[in-house]
Design an enzyme around this catalytic site. Structure first.
Site, PDB file in Angstrom:
ATOM      1  N   CYS A 376      21.441 113.383  -6.405  1.00 42.75           N
ATOM      2  CA  CYS A 376      22.411 113.404  -7.730  1.00 42.75           C
ATOM      3  C   CYS A 376      21.412 114.059  -8.729  1.00 42.75           C
ATOM      4  O   CYS A 376      21.121 115.064  -8.817  1.00 42.75           O
ATOM      5  CB  CYS A 376      23.279 112.246  -7.871  1.00 42.75           C
ATOM      6  SG  CYS A 376      24.955 112.687  -8.955  1.00 42.75           S
ATOM      7  N   HIS A 502      26.177 111.806  -3.020  1.00 47.04           N
ATOM      8  CA  HIS A 502      25.561 110.564  -2.962  1.00 47.04           C
ATOM      9  C   HIS A 502      25.620 110.531  -1.253  1.00 47.04           C
ATOM     10  O   HIS A 502      26.445 109.644  -0.796  1.00 47.04           O
ATOM     11  CB  HIS A 502      26.292 109.536  -3.595  1.00 47.04           C
ATOM     12  CG  HIS A 502      25.873 109.542  -5.111  1.00 47.04           C
ATOM     13  ND1 HIS A 502      24.891 108.707  -5.777  1.00 47.04           N
ATOM     14  CD2 HIS A 502      26.508 110.235  -6.078  1.00 47.04           C
ATOM     15  CE1 HIS A 502      24.846 109.208  -6.848  1.00 47.04           C
ATOM     16  NE2 HIS A 502      25.840 109.868  -7.353  1.00 47.04           N
ATOM     17  N   GLU A 504      24.139 108.232   0.479  1.00 48.27           N
ATOM     18  CA  GLU A 504      23.663 106.939   0.574  1.00 48.27           C
ATOM     19  C   GLU A 504      25.028 106.142   0.880  1.00 48.27           C
ATOM     20  O   GLU A 504      25.081 105.277   1.414  1.00 48.27           O
ATOM     21  CB  GLU A 504      22.942 106.296  -0.212  1.00 48.27           C
ATOM     22  CG  GLU A 504      23.459 106.202  -1.758  1.00 48.27           C
ATOM     23  CD  GLU A 504      23.506 107.291  -2.770  1.00 48.27           C
ATOM     24  OE1 GLU A 504      23.164 108.203  -2.211  1.00 48.27           O
ATOM     25  OE2 GLU A 504      23.533 107.443  -3.949  1.00 48.27           O
TER      26      GLU A 504
HETATM   27  N1  GLN Z   1      23.611 112.465 -15.001  1.00 52.17           N
HETATM   28  C1  GLN Z   1      23.877 113.647 -14.033  1.00 52.17           C
HETATM   29  C2  GLN Z   1      25.378 114.023 -13.960  1.00 52.17           C
HETATM   30  O1  GLN Z   1      26.150 113.298 -14.689  1.00 52.17           O
HETATM   31  C3  GLN Z   1      23.673 112.982 -12.495  1.00 52.17           C
HETATM   32  C4  GLN Z   1      24.552 111.692 -12.186  1.00 52.17           C
HETATM   33  C5  GLN Z   1      24.129 110.842 -11.166  1.00 52.17           C
HETATM   34  O2  GLN Z   1      22.864 111.054 -10.678  1.00 52.17           O
HETATM   35  N2  GLN Z   1      24.773 110.108 -10.460  1.00 52.17           N
HETATM   36  O3  GLN Z   1      25.526 114.962 -13.426  1.00 52.17           O
END
Ligand code: GLN
Length: 537
Positions: A376, A502, A504
Site C-alpha cells: 500500500c 493489502h 496480508e
Molecule cells: N496513505 C496512502 C493512501 O491513502 C496509503 C494507504 C495505506 O497504506 N493503507 O493511499
C-alpha cells in the site's frame, strides 16, 4: 441454531480473542459449520478512524468494512471470510436505533436501552445466525464484565438465552494469577468475576482460565465449588509458545464434548489440520532476518497481519522469520540497521511522518538487490523512489505529502476529490486485480484474476505510467479497467515487488499470502548467496 458466547472477566488483554478463535477452529474441524461474531462495546461506528497506537491494526474485510484486528484472527482460525455484519459496535447499534426513531418507526414510544437497544443487538446477532447452512455462531463480547459499555450487550445475551432455550452456551474467560515464590494459583478474581456475571443473570457453563502453568486439580475443584461450573468444564488455558497451539491445549480438555452435551450439536472426530504447519512454525529449520519498516513499530499489533503472514510463510516452508522492527524515522540516521537484513517489508501508512525513511530503505533494497516487498503506502513509496532516483524527478512525491511537488507521481483517486468524512470513505475492500501473464506476479499467483483487499485514497498518477515503465518498472497487476496500478516489479529482477492492495489481510495458515511467502523465500536465497560470497572472500 447454536450460540456459543464468550465473555471476559478480571482483566482485558488476557487472550479472550485467541481463545474464542481457537474454539472456532476446534468446532469447524469437528465438522460444525461455524462463524464468528465480534462485539466491540465502544461508541465508534467501526475501527476505521482509530489510531493504530491505541488500537493496533485496522483490519479490512471483503465487503470493505474496517474492523478490529480480532476479526483477522477469526478469519485465520476459521479459514473463512467474514463481513461487516460479523462485527457489532455500540456505534452501529445506536446509529440504527436513532435513525429508526427519526423515521418515526417506534410509533411515538419512548426509546430505551431495554428493549430497543437490546432488541437491535439481538436482531444483529440473529442476522449473522441466519446465514445458509450454518450450525453455530461463536460470539465474543469485548470488554470485561462490569464495564458500563458492555452492559446492554450482556443484557441482550441474557434475553437471547431466555428466548432460545438450550441453544446458548456461555463460556467465561478469566485470569488465575500465580503469586509468590510458590507461584500459588489464586482463584479469588475468578470468583468475583463470576459473581458479577451471575448478578446480571448469566451463569457460565464453562470457565476458560488463563494462567502461566496448568491449573492444579485442587484449584479446579475450588473454582468449581465457588462458581457452580462443573469441574470438568473448568478449562486450563496455560501459557504456550505460540497462539496457534491454543486450540490443541483446550481441545485436549474435551471442550467439544462439554459444549456438545449441553447444546446437542452434531460433530465428527476432530482433525487438526495445522499439524505440519505447527511443526514448521515451532521449530523452523533455518532463519532469515526481515525488517518491518514502519512508524508504529513500538506497537507490534499495528502490523499484526504482516506478522501473521510471515508465520504462515514459516508454517509452509520451515523458514523461520526473525522480525526486526525498524522505526522509519530512524533509518536515515542509522543506515547500518539495514545491512543485517535478508529482506525488507515497507508497511502501509498515512501521513508524511516516516515516509522519507521508507523511501531511503526502498532505495537501499533496489540498489543492493535486497529482497523487497512494499504494501500500500510501501507500493506508493516504491514508485516515488523510482521516479526520484531512476527517472531523475528529484521532487517526485505524493500529493498526500506535498501540494507543491511538480511531479506528483502519486495522486488522489479521482473519486476521492472533495471527500470530507474520514470514516468508511476510502477505496475499501476486495477488488478484482488482473495479473499480467509472463510476469513475476503471475508466477506467484498462478491466476489471471485475483481478489485482494484495499484501503487507500491515493494511486499511481496515470500521467507518469508510460515514463516509469520505459525505465524498467513493470506494473504487472492492474484493476479491471487497466487504469489503476495494483502490483509492481522491476524488469529482470525476481525479488522486488509491491502491491497497492493489502495481501496480508487474506493470508491464512494453510494459504499464505503469495507476496509475503515470496519475500521469505527470496530472503533465504539472498542469505545463502551472502554466506557463499563471504566464504569466497
Ligand atoms: N496513505 C496512502 C493512501 O491513502 C496509503 C494507504 C495505506 O497504506 N493503507 O493511499
Amino acid at each position: 441454531m447454536k450460540y456459543i458466547v464468550i465473555t471476559g472477566g478480571v482483566l482485558s488483554g488476557i487472550g479472550k480473542g485467541t481463545i474464542a478463535s481457537s474454539l472456532c477452529y476446534i468446532l469447524s474441524n469437528s465438522g460444525v459449520k461455524v462463524t464468528a461474531l465480534k462485539i466491540d462495546p465502544y461508541l465508534n461506528y467501526d475501527a476505521g478512524t482509530m489510531n493504530p497506537y491505541q488500537h493496533g491494526e485496522v483490519f479490512v474485510l471483503d465487503d470493505g468494512s474496517e474492523v478490529d484486528l480480532d476479526l483477522g484472527n477469526y478469519e485465520r482460525y476459521l479459514d473463512r471470510s467474514l463481513n461487516g455484519i460479523n462485527n457489532i459496535t455500540t456505534g452501529k447499534v445506536y446509529k440504527e436505533v436513532i435513525e429508526r426513531e427519526r423515521r418515526g418507526e417506534y410509533l411515538g414510544s419512548t426509546v430505551q436501552i431495554i428493549p430497543h437497544i437490546t432488541n437491535e443487538i439481538k436482531r444483529r446477532i440473529r442476522k449473522v445466525a441466519n446465514e445458509d447452512g450454518l450450525d453455530a455462531v461463536v460470539i465474543e463480547v469485548g470488554g470485561t464484565v462490569g464495564d458500563i459499555e458492555s452492559m446492554p450487550f450482556l443484557e441482550a445475551i441474557r434475553q437471547l438465552r431466555r428466548e432460545e432455550k438450550g441453544q446458548v452456551f456461555l463460556g467465561h474467560v478469566t485470569l488465575i494469577p500465580e503469586i509468590g515464590r510458590e507461584e500459588e494459583q489464586k482463584t479469588k478474581p475468578t470468583q468475583h468475576s463470576v459473581r458479577a456475571l451471575k448478578e446480571i443473570g448469566l451463569q457460565p457453563d464453562m470457565l476458560l482460565c488463563r494462567s502461566r502453568n496448568p491449573l492444579t486439580r485442587d484449584v479446579k475443584r475450588r473454582i468449581s465449588l465457588f462458581t457452580d461450573v462443573p469441574e470438568e468444564a473448568v478449562i486450563s488455558v496455560y501459557e504456550v509458545g505460540n497462539a496457534y497451539q491454543v486450540p490443541e491445549v483446550i481441545e485436549k480438555q474435551s471442550v467439544i464434548d462439554i459444549i456438545k452435551s449441553q447444546l446437542g450439536l452434531q460433530t465428527s472426530v476432530f482433525k487438526d489440520t495445522w499439524e505440519s504447519y505447527k511443526e514448521n512454525l515451532l521449530s523452523p529449520k533455518t532463519f532469515v532476518n526481515i525488517g518491518i519498516i514502519g512508524k508504529y513499530t513500538e506497537l507490534h499489533d499495528a502490523y499484526i497481519s504482516h506478522r501473521e503472514a510471515f508465520n504462515h510463510a514459516t508454517g509452509n516452508t520451515g523458514i523461520g522469520v526473525n522480525i526486526m522492527w525498524l522505526d522509519s524515522d530512524q533509518i536515515k540516521e542509522n543506515p547500518s540497521l539495514l545491512e543485517k537484513l535478508d529482506g525488507i517489508l515497507v508497511t502501509p501508512g498515512f501521513g508524511y511522518r516516516g515516509v522519507e525513511g521508507k523511501i531511503f530503505a526502498t532505495k537501499y533494497a533496489r540498489e543492493t538487490n535486497t529482497p523487497y516487498l512494499g504494501i500500500c503506502l510501501g507500493f506508493q513509496v516504491a514508485v516515488i523512489e523510482f521516479a526520484r532516483n531512476v527517472l531523475g524527478l528529484e521532487d517526485a512525491n505524493s500529493t498526500e505529502f506535498s501540494s507543491d511537488s511538480k511531479n506528483p507521481v502519486i495522486d488522489i483517486l479521482p473519486e476521492q476529490v472533495g471527500v470530507k468524512d474520514l470514516g468508511g470513505t476510502m477505496r475499501l475492500g476486495a477488488k478484482k486485480v488482473i495479473v499480467e501473464k509472463g510476469t513475476l506476479a503471475y508466477k506467484l499467483y498462478q491466476e489471471k484474476e485475483i481478489m485482494e483487499r484495499h484501503r487507500h485514497r491515493y494511486e499511481v498518477n496515470p500521467h507518469y505510467i508510460g515514463e516509469i515503465e520505459k525505465h524498467g518498472l513493470i506494473f504487472s497487476g492492474k484493476d479491471e479497467e487497466g487504469i489503476r496500478m495494483e502490483i509492481l516489479e522491476i524488469k529482470d529482477r525476481k525479488n522486488f515487488m509491491a502491491s497497492q492492495f493489502h495481501a496480508e489481510f487474506k493470508s491464512r495458515p494453510l494459504k499464505p499470502s503469495p507476496l509475503h511467502l515470496h519475500l521469505v523465500k527470496m530472503a533465504m536465497e539472498y542469505k545463502k548467496d551472502k554466506i557463499q560470497m563471504e566464504q569466497r572472500a
